[in-house]
Motif scaffolding. Structure first.
Motif, PDB file in Angstrom:
ATOM      1  N   ILE A   1      59.322 -27.092  38.249  1.00 28.37           N
ATOM      2  CA  ILE A   1      59.006 -27.564  39.601  1.00 28.37           C
ATOM      3  C   ILE A   1      58.126 -28.801  39.474  1.00 28.37           C
ATOM      4  O   ILE A   1      57.133 -28.789  38.744  1.00 28.37           O
ATOM      5  CB  ILE A   1      58.274 -26.481  40.415  1.00 28.37           C
ATOM      6  CG1 ILE A   1      59.189 -25.284  40.633  1.00 28.37           C
ATOM      7  CG2 ILE A   1      57.809 -27.038  41.742  1.00 28.37           C
ATOM      8  CD1 ILE A   1      58.531 -24.146  41.352  1.00 28.37           C
ATOM      9  N   ASN A   2      58.503 -29.878  40.178  1.00 30.80           N
ATOM     10  CA  ASN A   2      57.740 -31.126  40.177  1.00 30.80           C
ATOM     11  C   ASN A   2      57.513 -31.573  41.618  1.00 30.80           C
ATOM     12  O   ASN A   2      58.384 -31.399  42.468  1.00 30.80           O
ATOM     13  CB  ASN A   2      58.490 -32.238  39.447  1.00 30.80           C
ATOM     14  CG  ASN A   2      58.766 -31.884  38.006  1.00 30.80           C
ATOM     15  OD1 ASN A   2      57.907 -31.408  37.303  1.00 30.80           O
ATOM     16  ND2 ASN A   2      59.986 -32.109  37.588  1.00 30.80           N
TER      17      ASN A   2
ATOM     18  N   GLY B   1      53.183 -30.528  38.409  1.00 29.64           N
ATOM     19  CA  GLY B   1      54.304 -29.633  38.225  1.00 29.64           C
ATOM     20  C   GLY B   1      54.040 -28.499  37.269  1.00 29.64           C
ATOM     21  O   GLY B   1      52.983 -28.392  36.652  1.00 29.64           O
ATOM     22  N   ILE B   2      55.048 -27.648  37.196  1.00 32.76           N
ATOM     23  CA  ILE B   2      55.050 -26.492  36.311  1.00 32.76           C
ATOM     24  C   ILE B   2      56.364 -26.515  35.547  1.00 32.76           C
ATOM     25  O   ILE B   2      57.432 -26.652  36.137  1.00 32.76           O
ATOM     26  CB  ILE B   2      54.945 -25.173  37.100  1.00 32.76           C
ATOM     27  CG1 ILE B   2      53.692 -25.150  37.970  1.00 32.76           C
ATOM     28  CG2 ILE B   2      54.957 -23.977  36.155  1.00 32.76           C
ATOM     29  CD1 ILE B   2      53.652 -23.997  38.943  1.00 32.76           C
ATOM     30  N   LYS B   3      56.279 -26.374  34.236  1.00 31.15           N
ATOM     31  CA  LYS B   3      57.473 -26.254  33.407  1.00 31.15           C
ATOM     32  C   LYS B   3      57.590 -24.803  32.963  1.00 31.15           C
ATOM     33  O   LYS B   3      56.598 -24.158  32.646  1.00 31.15           O
ATOM     34  CB  LYS B   3      57.387 -27.170  32.181  1.00 31.15           C
ATOM     35  CG  LYS B   3      57.428 -28.634  32.534  1.00 31.15           C
ATOM     36  CD  LYS B   3      57.449 -29.486  31.293  1.00 31.15           C
ATOM     37  CE  LYS B   3      57.519 -30.956  31.684  1.00 31.15           C
ATOM     38  NZ  LYS B   3      57.602 -31.808  30.501  1.00 31.15           N
ATOM     39  N   ASN B   4      58.832 -24.307  32.947  1.00 27.38           N
ATOM     40  CA  ASN B   4      59.125 -22.930  32.564  1.00 27.38           C
ATOM     41  C   ASN B   4      58.405 -21.942  33.490  1.00 27.38           C
ATOM     42  O   ASN B   4      57.621 -21.108  33.064  1.00 27.38           O
ATOM     43  CB  ASN B   4      58.763 -22.677  31.101  1.00 27.38           C
ATOM     44  CG  ASN B   4      59.328 -21.384  30.575  1.00 27.38           C
ATOM     45  OD1 ASN B   4      60.052 -20.690  31.240  1.00 27.38           O
ATOM     46  ND2 ASN B   4      58.977 -21.063  29.345  1.00 27.38           N
ATOM     47  N   LEU B   5      58.704 -22.035  34.769  1.00 22.63           N
ATOM     48  CA  LEU B   5      58.066 -21.209  35.793  1.00 22.63           C
ATOM     49  C   LEU B   5      58.210 -19.715  35.510  1.00 22.63           C
ATOM     50  O   LEU B   5      57.292 -18.936  35.783  1.00 22.63           O
ATOM     51  CB  LEU B   5      58.659 -21.547  37.165  1.00 22.63           C
ATOM     52  CG  LEU B   5      58.084 -20.813  38.358  1.00 22.63           C
ATOM     53  CD1 LEU B   5      56.634 -21.219  38.569  1.00 22.63           C
ATOM     54  CD2 LEU B   5      58.893 -21.101  39.602  1.00 22.63           C
ATOM     55  N   LEU B   6      59.324 -19.288  34.949  1.00 24.23           N
ATOM     56  CA  LEU B   6      59.560 -17.870  34.683  1.00 24.23           C
ATOM     57  C   LEU B   6      58.932 -17.390  33.378  1.00 24.23           C
ATOM     58  O   LEU B   6      59.040 -16.217  33.027  1.00 24.23           O
ATOM     59  CB  LEU B   6      61.065 -17.591  34.677  1.00 24.23           C
ATOM     60  CG  LEU B   6      61.789 -17.930  35.977  1.00 24.23           C
ATOM     61  CD1 LEU B   6      63.283 -17.703  35.829  1.00 24.23           C
ATOM     62  CD2 LEU B   6      61.239 -17.127  37.131  1.00 24.23           C
ATOM     63  N   ASP B   7      58.262 -18.288  32.664  1.00 25.13           N
ATOM     64  CA  ASP B   7      57.526 -17.973  31.443  1.00 25.13           C
ATOM     65  C   ASP B   7      58.406 -17.359  30.348  1.00 25.13           C
ATOM     66  O   ASP B   7      58.028 -16.385  29.706  1.00 25.13           O
ATOM     67  CB  ASP B   7      56.347 -17.056  31.763  1.00 25.13           C
ATOM     68  CG  ASP B   7      55.286 -17.086  30.686  1.00 25.13           C
ATOM     69  OD1 ASP B   7      55.268 -18.050  29.891  1.00 25.13           O
ATOM     70  OD2 ASP B   7      54.469 -16.147  30.609  1.00 25.13           O
TER      71      ASP B   7
ATOM     72  N   THR C   1      57.362 -22.650  24.482  1.00 23.74           N
ATOM     73  CA  THR C   1      55.963 -22.276  24.258  1.00 23.74           C
ATOM     74  C   THR C   1      55.389 -21.515  25.439  1.00 23.74           C
ATOM     75  O   THR C   1      54.227 -21.153  25.431  1.00 23.74           O
ATOM     76  CB  THR C   1      55.108 -23.530  24.014  1.00 23.74           C
ATOM     77  OG1 THR C   1      55.258 -24.411  25.128  1.00 23.74           O
ATOM     78  CG2 THR C   1      55.515 -24.231  22.742  1.00 23.74           C
ATOM     79  N   GLY C   2      56.181 -21.278  26.461  1.00 21.46           N
ATOM     80  CA  GLY C   2      55.709 -20.560  27.639  1.00 21.46           C
ATOM     81  C   GLY C   2      55.493 -21.514  28.803  1.00 21.46           C
ATOM     82  O   GLY C   2      55.863 -22.677  28.769  1.00 21.46           O
ATOM     83  N   ARG C   3      54.873 -21.000  29.852  1.00 21.82           N
ATOM     84  CA  ARG C   3      54.635 -21.779  31.069  1.00 21.82           C
ATOM     85  C   ARG C   3      53.554 -22.834  30.819  1.00 21.82           C
ATOM     86  O   ARG C   3      52.539 -22.557  30.193  1.00 21.82           O
ATOM     87  CB  ARG C   3      54.191 -20.840  32.182  1.00 21.82           C
ATOM     88  CG  ARG C   3      53.999 -21.512  33.507  1.00 21.82           C
ATOM     89  CD  ARG C   3      53.549 -20.535  34.585  1.00 21.82           C
ATOM     90  NE  ARG C   3      54.495 -19.451  34.716  1.00 21.82           N
ATOM     91  CZ  ARG C   3      54.156 -18.164  34.755  1.00 21.82           C
ATOM     92  NH1 ARG C   3      52.895 -17.803  34.678  1.00 21.82           N
ATOM     93  NH2 ARG C   3      55.069 -17.233  34.867  1.00 21.82           N
ATOM     94  N   THR C   4      53.802 -24.052  31.290  1.00 23.00           N
ATOM     95  CA  THR C   4      52.813 -25.123  31.186  1.00 23.00           C
ATOM     96  C   THR C   4      52.679 -25.827  32.526  1.00 23.00           C
ATOM     97  O   THR C   4      53.623 -25.899  33.306  1.00 23.00           O
ATOM     98  CB  THR C   4      53.204 -26.168  30.114  1.00 23.00           C
ATOM     99  OG1 THR C   4      54.496 -26.677  30.403  1.00 23.00           O
ATOM    100  CG2 THR C   4      53.195 -25.570  28.727  1.00 23.00           C
ATOM    101  N   TYR C   5      51.484 -26.320  32.785  1.00 21.79           N
ATOM    102  CA  TYR C   5      51.169 -27.057  34.005  1.00 21.79           C
ATOM    103  C   TYR C   5      50.833 -28.493  33.617  1.00 21.79           C
ATOM    104  O   TYR C   5      50.304 -28.735  32.533  1.00 21.79           O
ATOM    105  CB  TYR C   5      49.952 -26.440  34.710  1.00 21.79           C
ATOM    106  CG  TYR C   5      50.119 -24.969  34.999  1.00 21.79           C
ATOM    107  CD1 TYR C   5      50.675 -24.551  36.191  1.00 21.79           C
ATOM    108  CD2 TYR C   5      49.720 -24.005  34.078  1.00 21.79           C
ATOM    109  CE1 TYR C   5      50.830 -23.202  36.473  1.00 21.79           C
ATOM    110  CE2 TYR C   5      49.871 -22.657  34.341  1.00 21.79           C
ATOM    111  CZ  TYR C   5      50.426 -22.269  35.537  1.00 21.79           C
ATOM    112  OH  TYR C   5      50.590 -20.934  35.803  1.00 21.79           O
ATOM    113  N   PHE C   6      51.132 -29.436  34.516  1.00 23.62           N
ATOM    114  CA  PHE C   6      50.804 -30.815  34.182  1.00 23.62           C
ATOM    115  C   PHE C   6      50.433 -31.600  35.434  1.00 23.62           C
ATOM    116  O   PHE C   6      50.811 -31.248  36.549  1.00 23.62           O
ATOM    117  CB  PHE C   6      51.953 -31.504  33.434  1.00 23.62           C
ATOM    118  CG  PHE C   6      53.210 -31.670  34.243  1.00 23.62           C
ATOM    119  CD1 PHE C   6      53.419 -32.821  34.986  1.00 23.62           C
ATOM    120  CD2 PHE C   6      54.172 -30.690  34.258  1.00 23.62           C
ATOM    121  CE1 PHE C   6      54.571 -32.978  35.732  1.00 23.62           C
ATOM    122  CE2 PHE C   6      55.329 -30.829  34.990  1.00 23.62           C
ATOM    123  CZ  PHE C   6      55.533 -31.985  35.732  1.00 23.62           C
ATOM    124  N   LEU C   7      49.674 -32.634  35.213  1.00 23.30           N
ATOM    125  CA  LEU C   7      49.262 -33.587  36.237  1.00 23.30           C
ATOM    126  C   LEU C   7      49.359 -34.973  35.630  1.00 23.30           C
ATOM    127  O   LEU C   7      48.834 -35.228  34.557  1.00 23.30           O
ATOM    128  CB  LEU C   7      47.833 -33.325  36.704  1.00 23.30           C
ATOM    129  CG  LEU C   7      47.195 -34.364  37.610  1.00 23.30           C
ATOM    130  CD1 LEU C   7      47.901 -34.425  38.956  1.00 23.30           C
ATOM    131  CD2 LEU C   7      45.731 -34.062  37.791  1.00 23.30           C
TER     132      LEU C   7
END
Length: 80
Positions: A23-24, A39-45, A66-72
């Motif tokens: 999600i971006n 955004g969030i990458k790999n929302l479902l972890d 690598t699992g769920r990650t958040y970014f700005l």
């Protein structure tokens, strides 16, 4: 994919289906001089995908992420 247990023996293995969701959201601020992207990458972890069993107490899998990650991200546009 194929796995090998010894030199002359190969096995065909199948992996389970999985879904990757990212999600971006982008936003322009201050007369479009600043752009923000969050955004969030790999929302479902999803990180480990199990694909078989080697016995009564063991299972095998492969890492797909690598699992769920958040970014700005912040971009500053310098124009005249």
């Amino acid at each position: 994919y194929y796995t090998s247990t010894d030199i002359d023996h190969y096995e065909l293995n199948y992996t389970k289906d999985y879904t990757q969701i990212d999600i971006n959201y982008s936003l322009s601020l201050w007369k479009e001089k600043i752009d923000l992207l969050i955004g969030i990458k790999n929302l479902l972890d999803n990180s480990l995908l199990n694909y078989g069993s080697g016995g009564a107490h063991s299972s095998s899998g492969m890492y797909i992420s690598t699992g769920r990650t958040y970014f700005l991200q912040c971009i500053l546009n310098i124009k005249k």
